[in-house]
Design an enzyme around this catalytic site. Structure first.
Site, PDB file in Angstrom:
ATOM      1  N   ILE A 156       0.684  -0.924  -0.239  1.00  0.00           N
ATOM      2  CA  ILE A 156       0.286   0.010   0.383  1.00  0.00           C
ATOM      3  C   ILE A 156       0.693   1.562   0.094  1.00  0.00           C
ATOM      4  O   ILE A 156       0.252   1.879  -0.356  1.00  0.00           O
ATOM      5  CB  ILE A 156      -1.237   0.154   1.087  1.00  0.00           C
ATOM      6  CG1 ILE A 156      -1.705  -1.257   1.320  1.00  0.00           C
ATOM      7  CG2 ILE A 156      -1.549   1.200   0.926  1.00  0.00           C
ATOM      8  CD1 ILE A 156      -2.096  -1.392   1.798  1.00  0.00           C
ATOM      9  N   ARG A 235      -4.348   1.540  10.325  1.00  0.00           N
ATOM     10  CA  ARG A 235      -4.699   0.982  11.872  1.00  0.00           C
ATOM     11  C   ARG A 235      -5.058   2.306  12.703  1.00  0.00           C
ATOM     12  O   ARG A 235      -4.058   3.174  13.136  1.00  0.00           O
ATOM     13  CB  ARG A 235      -3.858   0.517  12.611  1.00  0.00           C
ATOM     14  CG  ARG A 235      -4.467  -1.016  12.172  1.00  0.00           C
ATOM     15  CD  ARG A 235      -5.563  -1.672  12.032  1.00  0.00           C
ATOM     16  NE  ARG A 235      -5.529  -3.215  11.472  1.00  0.00           N
ATOM     17  CZ  ARG A 235      -6.389  -3.508   9.756  1.00  0.00           C
ATOM     18  NH1 ARG A 235      -6.199  -2.050   9.187  1.00  0.00           N
ATOM     19  NH2 ARG A 235      -6.349  -4.477   9.901  1.00  0.00           N
ATOM     20  N   ASP A 259      -9.485   7.489   7.838  1.00  0.00           N
ATOM     21  CA  ASP A 259     -10.319   6.455   7.947  1.00  0.00           C
ATOM     22  C   ASP A 259     -10.706   5.425   9.080  1.00  0.00           C
ATOM     23  O   ASP A 259     -11.207   4.620   8.506  1.00  0.00           O
ATOM     24  CB  ASP A 259      -9.216   5.804   6.793  1.00  0.00           C
ATOM     25  CG  ASP A 259     -10.785   4.697   5.401  1.00  0.00           C
ATOM     26  OD1 ASP A 259     -11.954   5.223   6.232  1.00  0.00           O
ATOM     27  OD2 ASP A 259     -10.143   3.798   5.637  1.00  0.00           O
ATOM     28  N   GLU A 264     -12.776   3.048  17.228  1.00  0.00           N
ATOM     29  CA  GLU A 264     -14.344   2.257  15.983  1.00  0.00           C
ATOM     30  C   GLU A 264     -14.660   1.413  16.096  1.00  0.00           C
ATOM     31  O   GLU A 264     -16.269   0.666  15.406  1.00  0.00           O
ATOM     32  CB  GLU A 264     -13.110   2.267  14.912  1.00  0.00           C
ATOM     33  CG  GLU A 264     -12.162   0.995  14.150  1.00  0.00           C
ATOM     34  CD  GLU A 264     -11.577   1.075  12.873  1.00  0.00           C
ATOM     35  OE1 GLU A 264     -11.595   0.429  12.003  1.00  0.00           O
ATOM     36  OE2 GLU A 264     -11.005   1.791  12.348  1.00  0.00           O
ATOM     37  N   HIS A 296     -13.369   3.403   7.948  1.00  0.00           N
ATOM     38  CA  HIS A 296     -12.815   3.004   7.405  1.00  0.00           C
ATOM     39  C   HIS A 296     -13.109   2.001   5.828  1.00  0.00           C
ATOM     40  O   HIS A 296     -13.696   1.083   5.724  1.00  0.00           O
ATOM     41  CB  HIS A 296     -12.868   1.769   8.664  1.00  0.00           C
ATOM     42  CG  HIS A 296     -11.689   0.765   8.487  1.00  0.00           C
ATOM     43  ND1 HIS A 296     -10.889  -0.023   9.492  1.00  0.00           N
ATOM     44  CD2 HIS A 296     -10.731  -0.386   7.578  1.00  0.00           C
ATOM     45  CE1 HIS A 296     -10.260  -0.683   9.703  1.00  0.00           C
ATOM     46  NE2 HIS A 296     -10.070  -1.031   8.194  1.00  0.00           N
TER      47      HIS A 296
END
Length: 334
Positions: A156, A235, A259, A264, A296
């Site tokens: 990524i 994360r 995000d 969360e 997310h």
């Protein structure tokens, strides 16, 4: 093989149904509930479980899974910080993940957050809807020539660096291991201190572990440029949210795009629009005009979902038909 699929939303079921058509000897049973101590009893009589980012796979849960005879844990994500790997290994339960579902999906979402915060499109959208076409307060900056710091240069991170290089940015990277493909592209690897000091934008693409927990904290923020932009699509616990808020108040952080969020698990992936969210830190974050939070969704593209489903089913089939070979697969964690 009978598999209990936890944290399963309608879109997960659709893609998993398609992927399972070619695996007639694997039966998937879907549960929208997250796996936890309260729901682990649902796994009784199954051979394996499939889980997602906010499922609880701590020692007590894995011990219970072992008691039920669960033979594998199939994560439908790249990260596995929510899995007690030592406990799984102790009970000889193989754990595997989906290391490469679509790196560009998350990388492109990180860029979307950068562009939104920079050009203030979230604010402009609401202004125009109300007939307000004034430009005051919507000033952005050119990305070309800016210094972008990328922490973590796996799949990524590499995709993100390639995109920012295309914008004409100077890209600085930090990782335990240098990525030869990025070096060939012209990026520079530096230590964290230099990355903090020189970057106009910092994007996080590293895993969550003991060394990266609260990587963005009061101390690291103080070393950054005034008005720095921080993006986290990796994360939630990489960022100490309260200390990031302090940085927003002081102006040290000029833009914050998230995000993911440390707490969360209590709210993301659910419709909370008719509920009171009992998280004062999260609620405070939403009040800042220079903060953008998404739920997310960085991974959430058609290609990524189909790749996650295909890889998950392929891993389960490999486990079922050739367990010895499975232990050597790259997707196996332990």
């Amino acid at each position: 093989m009978k598999v209990a699929v936890f944290s399963c939303k309608p879109y997960d079921k659709r893609t998993l149904d398609v992927a399972s058509e070619a695996a007639s000897d694997i039966e998937l049973v879907y549960f929208e509930s997250r796996l936890s101590l309260e729901t682990v009893a649902l796994a009784k009589s199954y051979d394996a479980v499939s889980c997602f980012v906010n499922d609880d796979l701590s020692r007590p849960v894995i011990e219970q899974l072992a008691e039920y005879g669960i033979g594998a844990i199939a994560m439908r994500c790249a990260g596995y910080n929510n899995v007690d790997l030592y406990c799984a290994k102790a009970f000889s339960i193989p754990v595997f993940h989906v290391p490469d579902y679509s790196p560009t999906s998350v990388a492109e979402h990180a860029v979307a957050l950068i562009m939104t915060l920079n050009r203030k499109t979230h604010r402009a959208y609401h202004r125009v809807k109300e007939g307000n076409f004034a430009l005051e307060g919507l000033m952005g900056f050119n990305l070309e020539g800016k210094t972008v710091g990328c922490i973590g240069t796996g799949r990524i991170g590499e995709a993100f660096c390639r995109i920012m290089n295309g914008f004409g940015c100077q890209v600085l990277c930090h990782d335990l291991f240098e990525n030869e493909r990025l070096l060939a592209l012209g990026v520079e690897y530096v230590d964290l201190e230099s990355l903090y000091a020189k970057s106009d934008i910092i994007s996080l693409h590293c895993p969550l572990n003991a060394s990266t927990h609260h990587l963005i904290n009061r101390s690291s923020i103080e070393k950054m440029k005034d008005g720095v932009m921080i993006i986290n699509t990796s994360r939630g616990a990489l960022v100490n949210a309260q200390e990031a808020i302090d940085g927003l108040y002081s102006g040290k952080i000029g833009y914050l795009g998230l995000d993911v969020y440390e707490q969360e698990g209590k709210i993301f992936f659910e419709d909370m629009s008719s509920h009171i969210i009992h998280d004062t830190v999260f609620q405070l974050l939403l009040t800042f005009p220079n903060v953008v939070v998404t739920g997310h969704q960085g991974y959430f593209t058609d290609i990524a979902l189909h790749h996650i489903a295909d890889t998950t089913l392929a891993n389960l089939e490999q486990l079922q038909h050739s367990p010895d070979a499975f232990q050597r697969e790259l997707t196996a964690i332990c």
